[in-house]
Scaffold this motif. Structure first.
Motif, PDB file in Angstrom:
ATOM      1  N   PHE A   5       0.847  -1.158  -0.023  1.00 56.11           N
ATOM      2  CA  PHE A   5      -0.051   0.141  -0.051  1.00 56.11           C
ATOM      3  C   PHE A   5       0.901   1.224  -0.103  1.00 56.11           C
ATOM      4  O   PHE A   5       0.699   2.345   0.690  1.00 56.11           O
ATOM      5  CB  PHE A   5      -0.883  -0.234   1.167  1.00 56.11           C
ATOM      6  CG  PHE A   5      -1.925  -1.151   1.122  1.00 56.11           C
ATOM      7  CD1 PHE A   5      -3.031  -1.272   0.318  1.00 56.11           C
ATOM      8  CD2 PHE A   5      -1.386  -2.288   1.948  1.00 56.11           C
ATOM      9  CE1 PHE A   5      -4.158  -2.427   0.453  1.00 56.11           C
ATOM     10  CE2 PHE A   5      -2.442  -3.418   2.023  1.00 56.11           C
ATOM     11  CZ  PHE A   5      -3.554  -3.579   1.047  1.00 56.11           C
ATOM     12  N   GLY A   6       2.017   1.208  -0.685  1.00 54.62           N
ATOM     13  CA  GLY A   6       2.709   2.317  -0.673  1.00 54.62           C
ATOM     14  C   GLY A   6       3.507   2.545   0.494  1.00 54.62           C
ATOM     15  O   GLY A   6       4.579   3.716   0.495  1.00 54.62           O
ATOM     16  N   LEU A   7       3.735   1.694   1.380  1.00 55.41           N
ATOM     17  CA  LEU A   7       4.210   2.169   2.929  1.00 55.41           C
ATOM     18  C   LEU A   7       5.555   1.234   2.733  1.00 55.41           C
ATOM     19  O   LEU A   7       5.896   0.388   2.626  1.00 55.41           O
ATOM     20  CB  LEU A   7       3.414   1.635   3.896  1.00 55.41           C
ATOM     21  CG  LEU A   7       2.306   2.115   4.292  1.00 55.41           C
ATOM     22  CD1 LEU A   7       1.524   1.339   5.238  1.00 55.41           C
ATOM     23  CD2 LEU A   7       2.413   3.558   4.692  1.00 55.41           C
ATOM     24  N   PRO A   8       6.762   2.374   2.702  1.00 56.24           N
ATOM     25  CA  PRO A   8       8.007   2.080   2.645  1.00 56.24           C
ATOM     26  C   PRO A   8       8.366   0.777   3.853  1.00 56.24           C
ATOM     27  O   PRO A   8       9.358   0.167   3.840  1.00 56.24           O
ATOM     28  CB  PRO A   8       8.928   3.244   2.938  1.00 56.24           C
ATOM     29  CG  PRO A   8       8.176   4.303   2.900  1.00 56.24           C
ATOM     30  CD  PRO A   8       6.739   3.994   2.928  1.00 56.24           C
ATOM     31  N   ASN A   9       7.705   1.212   5.118  1.00 55.18           N
ATOM     32  CA  ASN A   9       8.047   0.408   6.164  1.00 55.18           C
ATOM     33  C   ASN A   9       7.736  -1.209   6.082  1.00 55.18           C
ATOM     34  O   ASN A   9       8.062  -2.344   6.488  1.00 55.18           O
ATOM     35  CB  ASN A   9       7.133   0.723   7.181  1.00 55.18           C
ATOM     36  CG  ASN A   9       7.519   2.097   7.967  1.00 55.18           C
ATOM     37  OD1 ASN A   9       7.539   3.165   7.115  1.00 55.18           O
ATOM     38  ND2 ASN A   9       8.262   2.124   9.242  1.00 55.18           N
ATOM     39  N   LEU A  10       6.671  -1.422   4.829  1.00 55.30           N
ATOM     40  CA  LEU A  10       6.213  -2.804   4.451  1.00 55.30           C
ATOM     41  C   LEU A  10       7.246  -3.390   3.437  1.00 55.30           C
ATOM     42  O   LEU A  10       6.911  -4.505   3.244  1.00 55.30           O
ATOM     43  CB  LEU A  10       4.828  -2.853   4.198  1.00 55.30           C
ATOM     44  CG  LEU A  10       3.846  -2.259   5.200  1.00 55.30           C
ATOM     45  CD1 LEU A  10       2.247  -2.488   4.811  1.00 55.30           C
ATOM     46  CD2 LEU A  10       3.936  -2.936   6.326  1.00 55.30           C
ATOM     47  N   ALA A  11       8.029  -2.656   2.903  1.00 56.66           N
ATOM     48  CA  ALA A  11       8.876  -3.144   1.642  1.00 56.66           C
ATOM     49  C   ALA A  11       9.625  -4.674   2.101  1.00 56.66           C
ATOM     50  O   ALA A  11       9.646  -5.344   1.531  1.00 56.66           O
ATOM     51  CB  ALA A  11       9.891  -2.280   1.334  1.00 56.66           C
ATOM     52  N   ASP A  12       9.940  -4.742   3.577  1.00 54.98           N
ATOM     53  CA  ASP A  12      10.645  -5.879   3.967  1.00 54.98           C
ATOM     54  C   ASP A  12       9.900  -6.930   4.330  1.00 54.98           C
ATOM     55  O   ASP A  12      10.272  -7.710   5.073  1.00 54.98           O
ATOM     56  CB  ASP A  12      11.699  -5.410   5.075  1.00 54.98           C
ATOM     57  CG  ASP A  12      13.107  -4.755   4.187  1.00 54.98           C
ATOM     58  OD1 ASP A  12      13.300  -5.192   3.309  1.00 54.98           O
ATOM     59  OD2 ASP A  12      13.678  -4.064   5.075  1.00 54.98           O
ATOM     60  N   GLY A  13       8.660  -6.597   4.429  1.00 55.78           N
ATOM     61  CA  GLY A  13       7.591  -7.627   4.879  1.00 55.78           C
ATOM     62  C   GLY A  13       7.136  -7.148   5.985  1.00 55.78           C
ATOM     63  O   GLY A  13       7.633  -6.339   6.530  1.00 55.78           O
ATOM     64  N   LEU A  14       5.829  -7.864   6.448  1.00 56.85           N
ATOM     65  CA  LEU A  14       5.337  -7.349   7.963  1.00 56.85           C
ATOM     66  C   LEU A  14       6.190  -8.023   9.121  1.00 56.85           C
ATOM     67  O   LEU A  14       6.565  -9.143   8.817  1.00 56.85           O
ATOM     68  CB  LEU A  14       3.840  -7.906   7.853  1.00 56.85           C
ATOM     69  CG  LEU A  14       2.752  -6.808   7.803  1.00 56.85           C
ATOM     70  CD1 LEU A  14       1.640  -7.836   7.543  1.00 56.85           C
ATOM     71  CD2 LEU A  14       2.789  -5.805   8.709  1.00 56.85           C
ATOM     72  N   ASP A  15       6.437  -7.379   9.942  1.00 56.08           N
ATOM     73  CA  ASP A  15       7.292  -8.070  11.115  1.00 56.08           C
ATOM     74  C   ASP A  15       6.550  -8.979  11.862  1.00 56.08           C
ATOM     75  O   ASP A  15       5.341  -8.812  11.770  1.00 56.08           O
ATOM     76  CB  ASP A  15       7.799  -7.019  11.831  1.00 56.08           C
ATOM     77  CG  ASP A  15       9.221  -6.487  11.565  1.00 56.08           C
ATOM     78  OD1 ASP A  15      10.028  -7.262  10.915  1.00 56.08           O
ATOM     79  OD2 ASP A  15       9.528  -5.393  11.788  1.00 56.08           O
ATOM     80  N   PHE A  16       7.156  -9.882  12.367  1.00 57.45           N
ATOM     81  CA  PHE A  16       6.643 -11.010  13.012  1.00 57.45           C
ATOM     82  C   PHE A  16       5.863 -10.463  14.399  1.00 57.45           C
ATOM     83  O   PHE A  16       4.622 -10.616  14.784  1.00 57.45           O
ATOM     84  CB  PHE A  16       7.425 -12.099  13.328  1.00 57.45           C
ATOM     85  CG  PHE A  16       6.967 -12.954  14.317  1.00 57.45           C
ATOM     86  CD1 PHE A  16       6.216 -14.103  13.520  1.00 57.45           C
ATOM     87  CD2 PHE A  16       7.249 -13.407  15.502  1.00 57.45           C
ATOM     88  CE1 PHE A  16       5.541 -15.118  14.378  1.00 57.45           C
ATOM     89  CE2 PHE A  16       6.795 -14.337  16.357  1.00 57.45           C
ATOM     90  CZ  PHE A  16       6.014 -15.253  15.772  1.00 57.45           C
ATOM     91  N   VAL A  17       6.653  -9.693  15.086  1.00 60.98           N
ATOM     92  CA  VAL A  17       6.256  -9.136  16.345  1.00 60.98           C
ATOM     93  C   VAL A  17       4.774  -8.277  16.449  1.00 60.98           C
ATOM     94  O   VAL A  17       3.846  -8.850  17.253  1.00 60.98           O
ATOM     95  CB  VAL A  17       7.248  -8.389  17.027  1.00 60.98           C
ATOM     96  CG1 VAL A  17       6.712  -7.589  18.217  1.00 60.98           C
ATOM     97  CG2 VAL A  17       8.373  -9.374  17.287  1.00 60.98           C
ATOM     98  N   PRO A  18       4.508  -7.352  15.422  1.00 57.90           N
ATOM     99  CA  PRO A  18       3.318  -6.603  15.606  1.00 57.90           C
ATOM    100  C   PRO A  18       2.162  -7.679  15.224  1.00 57.90           C
ATOM    101  O   PRO A  18       1.036  -7.512  16.158  1.00 57.90           O
ATOM    102  CB  PRO A  18       3.464  -5.798  14.464  1.00 57.90           C
ATOM    103  CG  PRO A  18       4.633  -5.627  14.146  1.00 57.90           C
ATOM    104  CD  PRO A  18       5.541  -6.708  14.500  1.00 57.90           C
TER     105      PRO A  18
END
Lengths: 499, 155
Positions: free
Chosen positions: A195-208
């Protein structure tokens, strides 16, 4: 004796001052949080993974594993004294454990459960040590088609043997895999579902994801159910089991250990299933089945041993093949990956010291738990008096700090609350988040192996049935699915969810 | 209104199935630009689309199953309450919005007070006590885990 060399290697990691300290810290914190009413092992681990970030991989894992089996011990205490199962595997402990407590036999119930768990745990650890090398050897010979088939089998096993609607569970696995695909596609560098979010480029983190779906969602669900009021605490009374108790408990415990060890290794099996199976067996072979549900000591000893044996043997497929059997193992697998260790057949060669260190530390940890639990139980019981209306605020504060420190980013806090609320709504409509977490952990791997297999075969799907091992695994998966159509099996499944 | 809600309760599986189908369509739409490729050279759109088809199919099965089912239906085990969902949601969002401007401890005060409101009938002093106890816990965590946010003040 190769095994002895391995164990010696493990001892050199686990029996250092640091190793022992983190092991102790792990089982202590695990027990502490596991005892708190309304907090089970899955959410405990989810909450505490961030605490281990700064540690070296071996130490971090020793501590997380300690938290894992510590929380399972702690969960039995709440089940017996408060009639609150922290997780599926202690639901069964409530059935006879709490009636025992109400009759003033809480002491014997706790002793039987702790000693049985300890014995079963040790057996499970030895099985892990013995089976790891051969299984990893088999695993190392697997190609992409076999791996894909194995992961499919693991996921289907988890769906079939879990509670609730299997249709919804399969859908949750699929959604979990989609969530696992978020990020840049390795082959084409296309951004998927970001969704255009650079934070998600490496995938969703496991912890959240994990903390939201389990930690936060559990808190909200508990508050929806009870407004923060929990049951009455039982008095412990006399400690030692009577001779009659021992005579009944020992064979039950042995049977439970065998059942648990086997079910823990199977795909989809786990502590919850093991304790149900053991309870059913005990009730079947008892001379007077009507005693069950009214404080039969076998009903505590068997399932408690079974769930601990399974909790240990669960590690075997996860560590050696990279296939988590349930949400807890998915959680452990996520923790390993965070520490830069990829579970699978190569774990034993690449990270031999980590693996064997973990095995030895589990042995040490179980001994520590026996000491922590029995003589010190009075301290834990005072914890049970803290009302949930205070505990949950503590959980939220603790969790938010933990989640934030992973990347020092508030985005993770938003993601956590998002998945938390999503989890609550999903639960409400009968979608369990556990299969979602499994799909999430395996998602990318599944796609990669699926792609690889079909590149190998030039796009021919027959590759999955032409290779004997892949075919065998798929046949087992189909048999498991077919079991859902078998009326008696559905009956047992319903009975399990009903209790 | 209440009557309408009850009716919809009874057809819960149908509702779930529709939601699943809508979700698949949404994901398909998001993934519309990802090349699909073919089986021998799979593009990044292949696997997601296959998953969407599975979810939508299962949704369809749920709907059909719901239509074929007659007689009384089970009451759902879980019940949603707006209060805890809103309070806890708000507490996390407030924390995330303010953390970098006012620092850890003040942002946590917001989180604690808002989340305390998740259950009815809190007394004023109870909340104060909670704030004090939780601040102490946060402070010790700040030292232990070395959080890179100032305790008080702008980051």
């Amino acid at each position: 004796m190769e095994l002895l060399d391995h164990l010696a290697l493990g001892a050199s990691v686990a029996l250092t001052l640091n190793g022992l300290m983190y092991c102790f810290l792990g089982v202590l914190i695990g027990t502490l949080i596991g005892v708190l009413p309304g907090v089970g092992p899955v959410s405990t681990i989810a909450m505490l993974i961030p605490l281990t970030y700064q540690l070296a991989p071996a130490e971090g894992l020793i501590m997380i594993a300690g938290i894992y089996y510590g929380a399972q011990y702690g969960g039995s205490t709440t089940a017996i004294l408060l009639n609150i199962p922290g997780e599926t595997s202690s639901i069964v402990t409530c059935l006879d454990g709490h009636p025992m407590a109400k009759q003033g036999r809480a002491g014997p119930a706790l002793v039987v459960s702790a000693v049985g768990s300890f014995f079963a745990g040790v057996v499970g650890i030895f099985l892990t040590a013995a089976l790891a090398v051969p299984l990893a050897y088999i695993g190392a010979s697997f190609g992409a088609p076999e791996y894909f088939a194995l992961m499919l089998l693991g996921l289907i096993g988890a769906v079939v043997l879990a509670q609730g609607s299997p249709l919804k569970a399969i859908a949750m696995v699929a959604v979990g895999i989609m969530i696992g695909l978020v990020g840049i596609d390795i082959d084409t560098a296309i951004w998927r579902f970001t969704f255009g979010l650079p934070n998600l480029a490496d995938g969703l983190d496991f912890v959240p994801v994990a903390v939201g779906l389990f930690g936060i969602a559990d808190v909200v669900r508990e508050l929806c159910k009870t407004d923060g009021k929990l049951g009455k605490l039982s008095v412990i009374g006399r400690w030692m089991p009577t001779r009659d108790d021992v005579k009944r408990a020992v064979p039950a415990s042995l049977r439970g250990t065998v059942i648990g060890s086997i079910l823990g290794i199977l795909p989809g099996g786990g502590a919850g299933l093991a304790s149900f199976a053991s309870y059913i067996v005990e009730k079947k072979i008892a001379r007077d089945p009507s005693r069950f549900g009214k404080g039969a000591v076998e009903g505590v000893a068997g399932p408690e041993s079974a769930n601990n044996a399974a909790a240990q043997t669960n590690f075997i497929p996860m560590l050696t093949l990279g296939i988590p059997a349930n949400a807890l193992m998915a959680m452990m697998m996520g923790a390993l990956t965070i520490h830069g260790i990829q579970p699978g057949p190569h774990l034993l060669t690449l990270n031999a010291s980590v693996f064997w260190g973990l095995v030895i530390s589990m042995l040490v940890g179980n001994i520590m738990l026996l000491i922590i639990n029995l003589p010190l139980i009075r301290i834990w019981i005072t914890l049970l008096r803290i009302p949930y209306r205070a505990i949950y605020v503590g959980i939220l504060v603790f969790t938010v700090i933990g989640v934030y420190t992973v990347n020092n980013s508030v985005i993770d806090v938003y993601l956590t609350i998002f998945f938390g609320i999503v989890g609550v709504v999903l639960y409400r409509f009968g979608f369990e988040p556990a299969p979602l977490l499994l799909g999430f952990v395996l998602g990318k791997l599944m796609e990669t192996n699926f792609r690889k297999a079909l590149i190998q075969s030039g796009g021919d799907y027959m590759i999955f049935v032409e290779r004997p091992i892949a075919l065998g695994l798929l046949i087992v998966a189909v048999i498991l699915l077919a079991m859902l159509l078998w009326p008696r099996f559905i009956g047992t499944r319903k009975y399990m969810s009903a209790t | 209104m209440i009557h309408a809600l009850r009716k919809y309760h009874r057809h819960e599986d149908m509702f779930c199935g529709i939601a699943m189908i809508l979700f698949s369509i949404f994901i398909m739409w998001v993934a519309r630009g990802y090349p699909v490729g073919n089986a021998s050279e799979m593009g990044p759109g292949y696997f997601p689309r296959a998953l969407c088809v599975i979810v939508a199919f299962l949704g369809g099965v749920l709907i059909v199953g719901d239509l074929l089912k007659s007689g009384p239906r089970d009451e759902p085990e879980e019940r949603l309450k707006l209060r805890p969902i809103l309070a806890i949601g708000a507490s996390y969002i407030a924390f995330a919005l303010t953390l970098n401007f006012i620092g850890l401890l003040p942002a946590l005060v917001l989180l604690i007070v808002l989340s305390a409101l998740a259950i009815p009938g809190r007394k004023f002093w109870e909340v104060v006590l909670l704030v004090v106890a939780m601040q102490a816990m946060a402070l010790s965590m700040w030292y232990l885990v070395q959080i890179s946010v100032p305790l008080i003040g702008k980051a």
